[in-house]
Design a protein around this motif. Structure first.
Motif, PDB file in Angstrom:
ATOM      1  N   GLY A  12      -6.227 -11.521   1.609  1.00 13.88           N
ATOM      2  CA  GLY A  12      -6.900 -10.980   2.784  1.00 13.88           C
ATOM      3  C   GLY A  12      -7.949 -11.905   3.364  1.00 13.88           C
ATOM      4  O   GLY A  12      -8.930 -11.437   3.952  1.00 13.88           O
ATOM      5  N   SER A  47       1.553   0.493  -6.367  1.00  9.13           N
ATOM      6  CA  SER A  47       1.280  -0.441  -5.261  1.00  9.13           C
ATOM      7  C   SER A  47      -0.142  -0.221  -4.751  1.00  9.13           C
ATOM      8  O   SER A  47      -0.622   0.921  -4.694  1.00  9.13           O
ATOM      9  CB  SER A  47       2.294  -0.245  -4.135  1.00  9.13           C
ATOM     10  OG  SER A  47       2.228   1.053  -3.594  1.00  9.13           O
ATOM     11  N   ASP A 105       3.177  -7.893   0.194  1.00  7.16           N
ATOM     12  CA  ASP A 105       3.834  -6.602   0.330  1.00  7.16           C
ATOM     13  C   ASP A 105       5.234  -6.604  -0.268  1.00  7.16           C
ATOM     14  O   ASP A 105       5.717  -5.554  -0.727  1.00  7.16           O
ATOM     15  CB  ASP A 105       3.863  -6.188   1.800  1.00  7.16           C
ATOM     16  CG  ASP A 105       2.480  -5.800   2.303  1.00  7.16           C
ATOM     17  OD1 ASP A 105       1.920  -4.816   1.788  1.00  7.16           O
ATOM     18  OD2 ASP A 105       1.941  -6.508   3.183  1.00  7.16           O
ATOM     19  N   ASP A 165      -3.663  -1.951  -2.201  1.00  6.21           N
ATOM     20  CA  ASP A 165      -4.071  -2.784  -1.076  1.00  6.21           C
ATOM     21  C   ASP A 165      -4.626  -4.117  -1.575  1.00  6.21           C
ATOM     22  O   ASP A 165      -4.977  -4.268  -2.750  1.00  6.21           O
ATOM     23  CB  ASP A 165      -5.105  -2.057  -0.214  1.00  6.21           C
ATOM     24  CG  ASP A 165      -6.393  -1.795  -0.983  1.00  6.21           C
ATOM     25  OD1 ASP A 165      -7.299  -2.643  -0.922  1.00  6.21           O
ATOM     26  OD2 ASP A 165      -6.478  -0.762  -1.682  1.00  6.21           O
ATOM     27  N   LYS A 166      -4.730  -5.080  -0.668  1.00  4.36           N
ATOM     28  CA  LYS A 166      -5.154  -6.431  -1.048  1.00  4.36           C
ATOM     29  C   LYS A 166      -6.572  -6.464  -1.608  1.00  4.36           C
ATOM     30  O   LYS A 166      -6.844  -7.144  -2.598  1.00  4.36           O
ATOM     31  CB  LYS A 166      -5.063  -7.383   0.151  1.00  4.36           C
ATOM     32  CG  LYS A 166      -3.665  -7.875   0.456  1.00  4.36           C
ATOM     33  CD  LYS A 166      -3.681  -8.906   1.574  1.00  4.36           C
ATOM     34  CE  LYS A 166      -2.264  -9.381   1.900  1.00  4.36           C
ATOM     35  NZ  LYS A 166      -2.239 -10.350   3.015  1.00  4.36           N
ATOM     36  N   LYS A 209       3.624   2.283   2.766  1.00  2.00           N
ATOM     37  CA  LYS A 209       2.207   2.423   2.432  1.00  2.00           C
ATOM     38  C   LYS A 209       2.026   2.313   0.916  1.00  2.00           C
ATOM     39  O   LYS A 209       2.921   2.634   0.135  1.00  2.00           O
ATOM     40  CB  LYS A 209       1.681   3.769   2.936  1.00  2.00           C
ATOM     41  CG  LYS A 209       1.613   3.881   4.449  1.00  2.00           C
ATOM     42  CD  LYS A 209       1.023   5.220   4.872  1.00  2.00           C
ATOM     43  CE  LYS A 209       0.920   5.308   6.402  1.00  2.00           C
ATOM     44  NZ  LYS A 209       0.353   6.622   6.832  1.00  2.00           N
ATOM     45  N   TYR A 210       0.840   1.885   0.520  1.00  2.00           N
ATOM     46  CA  TYR A 210       0.531   1.762  -0.911  1.00  2.00           C
ATOM     47  C   TYR A 210       0.321   3.164  -1.491  1.00  2.00           C
ATOM     48  O   TYR A 210      -0.320   4.016  -0.866  1.00  2.00           O
ATOM     49  CB  TYR A 210      -0.721   0.916  -1.109  1.00  2.00           C
ATOM     50  CG  TYR A 210      -0.693  -0.394  -0.349  1.00  2.00           C
ATOM     51  CD1 TYR A 210       0.328  -1.308  -0.550  1.00  2.00           C
ATOM     52  CD2 TYR A 210      -1.677  -0.709   0.590  1.00  2.00           C
ATOM     53  CE1 TYR A 210       0.377  -2.514   0.144  1.00  2.00           C
ATOM     54  CE2 TYR A 210      -1.642  -1.908   1.290  1.00  2.00           C
ATOM     55  CZ  TYR A 210      -0.608  -2.798   1.073  1.00  2.00           C
ATOM     56  OH  TYR A 210      -0.564  -3.977   1.765  1.00  2.00           O
ATOM     57  N   GLN A 246       4.429  -5.741  -3.787  1.00  4.32           N
ATOM     58  CA  GLN A 246       4.155  -4.314  -3.963  1.00  4.32           C
ATOM     59  C   GLN A 246       5.458  -3.510  -3.921  1.00  4.32           C
ATOM     60  O   GLN A 246       5.644  -2.563  -4.688  1.00  4.32           O
ATOM     61  CB  GLN A 246       3.182  -3.826  -2.899  1.00  4.32           C
ATOM     62  CG  GLN A 246       1.828  -4.533  -2.883  1.00  4.32           C
ATOM     63  CD  GLN A 246       1.180  -4.606  -4.248  1.00  4.32           C
ATOM     64  OE1 GLN A 246       0.987  -3.587  -4.923  1.00  4.32           O
ATOM     65  NE2 GLN A 246       0.849  -5.818  -4.687  1.00  4.32           N
ATOM     66  N   SER A 273      -8.437  -4.216  -3.141  1.00  6.26           N
ATOM     67  CA  SER A 273      -8.592  -3.697  -4.501  1.00  6.26           C
ATOM     68  C   SER A 273      -7.954  -4.646  -5.510  1.00  6.26           C
ATOM     69  O   SER A 273      -8.398  -4.740  -6.660  1.00  6.26           O
ATOM     70  CB  SER A 273      -7.982  -2.297  -4.619  1.00  6.26           C
ATOM     71  OG  SER A 273      -6.583  -2.330  -4.421  1.00  6.26           O
TER      72      SER A 273
END
Length: 545
Positions: free
Chosen positions: A494, A445, A277, A447-448, A439-440, A280, A450
């Motif tokens: 993840g 940015s 994060d 998520d893990k 938030k993405y 990101q 994807s």
């Protein structure tokens, strides 16, 4: 179990820059001396380069020695650095640009190239095979083979076709013993056999602990209006300042693409830190976002790097074998480069091994030859770089490094100590400040999961878990209770998650997501996780990384 065996003069574990350079130099020497030599390289990736990930700004010094005519042989090394820019990111919107005259000279990149290290390794493999090296991709070095004296005599490749419960599936193939007079361990950072060898032969006795960073990388296709071929940007500061240390990078390559990423030092103390994060968030900085916005993300990957330098370097040889490259920790952190140093360590090892093979009465002199080389001198001059940043922070540490590198050539008469292992620095969750990451946005940015999809990672579902827990209770009883189980956050793929089942917390290990970064093996505060090789060919399949 009855196993087949094959014998070689030298077995090399790992087809990265150090391993392939070792193999090439051995065969060059054999040709010069008109003698026969058998060399094999085993590579756990599905192909050479599949597990290679690096920035990478490439210094050709070692390659110039190894293959002087590399340009004539169409090496994938073509994008020269045209401009360096270094910034301190003060906040999400503000940055201070440094004059090159105020930057440690080791960070100047005139004469260097921006490359895909994976493609460079694919090319090196072609050169090695042309010399007669046998390369076996898709085969893991799963265990050490020792003789009755405890000396290394080779490696065992991993069994194929083992079910998760340990039974043999249809198509089972037993691993093979690869026996050698000398075995070269070139597994990269935190190699699992290298880790065993360092402990077994006490190679790190009297040394400072190794230090690590977690490096992220993405490749983006961007608007041509934002592209400047050969431009190199490095950053420090935001978003890591106060919670962690490290730095970002953005390199402009061919085809209107940029490679960019963030290195997060794994000595951070706050268990709430999520390196993924932080990465990101880094992309949301105005300086970076202005380049990426409207572009398309093509690739993602992450890998630990060994950055302790000379003070953390173990002894490099032991009975029956040697450590080379990032398996030993030869990266020069002051240059943010490890490829040329890895290659040179392999070349030195090859020359020492060849002398021993030619004259059995001649003891292996790899350690001595290493300490007489330009590589040792380069690492010596940079020995304080990482320790200064750890002890004094980005600004004061940067000032110390500027003075030492530019005024004293790296030869100040003192060596800074950095004695605390990265995993030992963590505060308890209650002692640390929680972090609320944004938030993405799905634009810069993500998520893990994807991101992991872009690594092309694959593991056979029905195979033993390659992430071994020494004690199954520790993740909940110790790590969750004291540290809010940081594996949920330090893993960039993840793999680890805490789930509630009938009111009880459980750790779930999604090993199929693993991209072989080794962060869990390094950063777990209880040192309860050991990464071992999964079935050969498993893991990420990086292209152009």
């Amino acid at each position: 179990m009855e196993r087949e065996s094959m014998e070689f003069d030298v077995v090399v574990v790992g087809a990265g820059p150090s391993g392939l350079s070792t193999a090439i130099r051995l065969m060059q020497l054999a040709q010069q001396q008109k003698t026969e030599l058998s060399v094999c390289v085993v590579e756990k990736g599905s192909e050479v380069g599949a597990h290679i990930l690096s920035g990478a700004v490439f210094e050709t010094k070692a390659l110039d020695e190894l293959i002087p005519n590399w340009q004539e042989l169409s090496a994938p090394i073509t994008t020269q650095v045209t401009r360096d820019e270094i910034y301190l990111l003060n906040s999400q919107t503000n940055a201070t640009k440094f004059s090159n005259s105020l930057v440690p000279k080791t960070m100047h990149n005139h004469g260097n190239y921006i490359v895909s290290l994976g493609n460079v390794c694919r090319w090196l493999a072609e050169q090695a095979e042309a010399l007669g090296v046998e390369i076996f991709p898709g085969f893991t070095a799963s265990e050490l083979l020792l003789d009755e004296h405890g000396h290394v005599r080779g490696i065992l490749t991993g069994d194929m076709g083992i079910a998760a419960d340990g039974t043999e599936k249809d198509g089972f193939m037993a691993g093979m013993e690869l026996l050698a007079k000398q075995t070269v361990f070139a597994e990269g950072c935190r190699g699992h056999l290298g880790k065993q060898l360092i402990a077994q032969f006490e190679l790190d006795k009297g040394k400072m602990p190794q230090h690590y960073g977690l490096g992220f990388k993405e490749i983006w296709s961007i608007d041509s209006a934002h592209h400047e071929l050969g431009k190199v940007v490095h950053t420090g500061g935001w978003p890591l300042e106060g919670e962690a240390s490290g730095g970002g990078y953005l390199y402009h390559i061919e085809n209107n693409q940029v490679v960019m990423g963030l290195i997060v030092d794994l000595n951070y103390r706050n268990p709430h830190v999520s390196p993924y994060d932080e990465f990101q968030r880094f992309k949301s900085h105005a300086l970076i976002k202005s380049v990426l916005e409207g572009g398309e993300r093509l690739s993602y990957g992450a890998r630990a790097i060994a950055k302790g330098g000379l003070s953390s370097l173990p002894q490099l040889q032991f009975p029956g074998g040697v450590l080379v490259g990032c398996n030993a920790g030869t990266l020069n952190f002051s240059k943010i480069k490890g490829s040329h140093t890895a290659m040179k360590s392999g070349m030195i090892a090859a020359e020492s091994i060849f002398k021993t093979l030619q004259d059995s009465q001649s003891p292996l002199d790899y350690q001595q030859a290493f300490e007489s080389s330009w590589l040792f001198d380069e690492l010596y001059r940079s020995r304080n770089f990482g320790a200064a940043l750890h002890k004094f922070g980005t600004k004061l540490g940067g000032a110390f490094n500027y003075v030492e590198q530019n005024w004293f050539g790296g030869k100040l008469p003192l060596t800074l100590k950095d004695d605390s292992a990265d995993h030992a620095n963590m505060l308890t969750a209650s002692e640390a400040q929680p972090i609320n990451y944004p938030k993405y946005d799905g634009k810069v940015s993500f998520d893990k999961l994807s991101s992991v999809y872009l690594t092309n990672a694959y593991h056979e579902e029905d195979q033993p878990n390659h992430l071994k827990l020494a004690d199954n209770e520790i993740p909940i009883v110790v790590n969750l209770a004291k540290f809010d189980e940081p594996a949920q956050r330090y893993c960039p793929a993840g793999v680890y998650e805490i789930v509630e089942n009938n009111g009880e917390s459980q750790l779930v290990i999604n090993s199929q997501n693993c991209i072989h970064c080794k962060t869990c093996d390094i950063k777990d505060p209880s040192q309860n996780i050991t990464w071992v090789t999964p079935e050969g060919g498993s893991g990420p399949n990086y292209s152009n990384m």
